[in-house]
Design a protein around this motif. Sequence first.
Motif, PDB file in Angstrom:
ATOM      1  N   LEU A  31       0.413  -0.470   0.402  1.00 14.40           N
ATOM      2  CA  LEU A  31      -0.192  -0.553  -0.241  1.00 14.40           C
ATOM      3  C   LEU A  31       0.745   0.634   0.066  1.00 14.40           C
ATOM      4  O   LEU A  31       0.371   1.878  -0.837  1.00 14.40           O
ATOM      5  CB  LEU A  31      -0.792  -0.608   1.557  1.00 14.40           C
ATOM      6  N   GLY A  90      -9.662   2.136  -3.588  1.00 16.25           N
ATOM      7  CA  GLY A  90      -9.933   0.919  -2.770  1.00 16.25           C
ATOM      8  C   GLY A  90     -10.208   1.569  -1.457  1.00 16.25           C
ATOM      9  O   GLY A  90     -10.075   0.422  -0.606  1.00 16.25           O
ATOM     10  N   MET A  91     -10.736   2.652  -0.904  1.00 15.38           N
ATOM     11  CA  MET A  91     -11.035   3.423   0.179  1.00 15.38           C
ATOM     12  C   MET A  91      -9.477   3.642   0.737  1.00 15.38           C
ATOM     13  O   MET A  91      -9.574   4.242   1.648  1.00 15.38           O
ATOM     14  CB  MET A  91     -11.875   2.028   1.526  1.00 15.38           C
ATOM     15  N   VAL A  92      -8.592   2.793   0.346  1.00 12.03           N
ATOM     16  CA  VAL A  92      -7.206   3.317   0.870  1.00 12.03           C
ATOM     17  C   VAL A  92      -6.312   3.885  -0.202  1.00 12.03           C
ATOM     18  O   VAL A  92      -4.912   4.287   0.368  1.00 12.03           O
ATOM     19  CB  VAL A  92      -6.359   1.885   1.229  1.00 12.03           C
ATOM     20  N   ALA A 162     -14.396   2.677  -5.233  1.00 14.48           N
ATOM     21  CA  ALA A 162     -14.117   3.161  -3.893  1.00 14.48           C
ATOM     22  C   ALA A 162     -15.455   4.599  -3.983  1.00 14.48           C
ATOM     23  O   ALA A 162     -16.109   4.827  -3.271  1.00 14.48           O
ATOM     24  CB  ALA A 162     -12.925   3.554  -3.109  1.00 14.48           C
ATOM     25  N   TRP A 211      -8.423  -6.132  -9.756  1.00 12.79           N
ATOM     26  CA  TRP A 211      -8.693  -5.605  -8.439  1.00 12.79           C
ATOM     27  C   TRP A 211      -9.100  -6.969  -7.869  1.00 12.79           C
ATOM     28  O   TRP A 211     -10.490  -7.575  -8.518  1.00 12.79           O
ATOM     29  CB  TRP A 211      -9.433  -5.117  -8.758  1.00 12.79           C
ATOM     30  N   ASN A 215      -8.262  -7.978  -1.705  1.00  8.22           N
ATOM     31  CA  ASN A 215      -7.340  -6.646  -2.077  1.00  8.22           C
ATOM     32  C   ASN A 215      -9.002  -6.106  -1.974  1.00  8.22           C
ATOM     33  O   ASN A 215      -9.085  -4.901  -0.984  1.00  8.22           O
ATOM     34  CB  ASN A 215      -7.117  -5.883  -3.561  1.00  8.22           C
ATOM     35  N   ASN A 216     -10.151  -7.007  -1.888  1.00 12.49           N
ATOM     36  CA  ASN A 216     -10.932  -6.100  -1.941  1.00 12.49           C
ATOM     37  C   ASN A 216     -11.344  -6.182   0.057  1.00 12.49           C
ATOM     38  O   ASN A 216     -11.740  -5.293   0.042  1.00 12.49           O
ATOM     39  CB  ASN A 216     -12.155  -6.878  -2.500  1.00 12.49           C
ATOM     40  N   GLY A 219      -8.816  -3.778   1.618  1.00 17.17           N
ATOM     41  CA  GLY A 219      -9.938  -2.386   2.014  1.00 17.17           C
ATOM     42  C   GLY A 219     -10.941  -2.263   2.606  1.00 17.17           C
ATOM     43  O   GLY A 219     -11.189  -1.149   3.426  1.00 17.17           O
ATOM     44  N   TRP A 220     -11.848  -3.685   2.499  1.00 12.60           N
ATOM     45  CA  TRP A 220     -12.701  -3.271   3.327  1.00 12.60           C
ATOM     46  C   TRP A 220     -12.648  -2.972   4.953  1.00 12.60           C
ATOM     47  O   TRP A 220     -12.345  -2.982   5.971  1.00 12.60           O
ATOM     48  CB  TRP A 220     -14.133  -4.501   2.804  1.00 12.60           C
TER      49      TRP A 220
END
Length: 323
Positions: A31, A90-92, A162, A211, A215-216, A219-220
């Motif tokens: 990341l 991915g929220m990140v 995301a 993706w 990886n999902n 992110g969650w």
Amino acid sequence: MSSLARPAFDPELNTLIAGMPPFPQLTAETLKLLREFPTTPIETLLDGRAVDRREVTVSAADGFQIPLTVLTPADVRPGAPCVYWMHGGGMVAGDRFSQIDIPLEWLDELGAVVVTVDYRLAPEAGGTTLVEDCYWGLLWVADHADELGIDPARIVVAGTSAGGGLTAGVALLARDRGAPAIAAQILICPMLDHRNVTVSSRQYSGDPNVWTRENNAFGWHAVLGDLADDQVPGHISPARADDLSGLPTTFIDAGSAEVFRDEVTDYATRIWAAGGQAELHIWAGGFHGFDILFPHADISAAARQTRTQWLARTLKAHTPTAP
């Protein structure tokens, strides 16, 4: 690699992605590297466009200063439509200029003012922080409609991946809190469901080219930590929302060859079941983010044109009739 049968990539996309390096499995270390990867500077994207750029900050409920960028066509007409943009990553990862070429097409073709938000990222921020940052930015836009030269009845919320999930969450928050008014929402391959249990999520597990389910999950987890499923509110994971009635008209799309295909299809179906209006497109052979990675591929051009045409029709329906 998943052993499940699954839709193949579009032939042109398959050729194009074969020349790309594999997407890394997300960890704390990868990341950091992903966040350091250079993106196209906004100045490059604005070069040759007659656009006025303005930077503002908006206070979140906890006092954090949320950066927004306002991009206005130089020849903007009073009462212009507005697209409020939430980026993917991915929220990140990502920032307010990620995937900004998508709404810039709407600025060019539809005369829309584009406002893009730099919401805080997980894991440094989590829970409702990301969607609340987006919501506070949207409130500022609605409250400053006259100053921005936009029609408050033609504010559209939009985002990809995301950002598509955050767009759905913001629409739910605006509905539940009674403001602001949203004319439409555009959910591009949105990240809607933290549970990660659909057939499509399993089909695209372990594939280094796209993706993945893994990886999902990363992110969650960065957003939610160890929060139990039944404690996750729908504003964060919109597929968890019990009620999808009262939402603005919706455009939602994804590829047939991606993790999010099934949760996207289910979300549109539930909007219809609740009496709402949604237009759903599943692009055959499209993988996650195909039209971002390869915007000039035939399938990508078709997807982008279809969104723009839908938005043009939707904005026309919201245009006041001259007396």
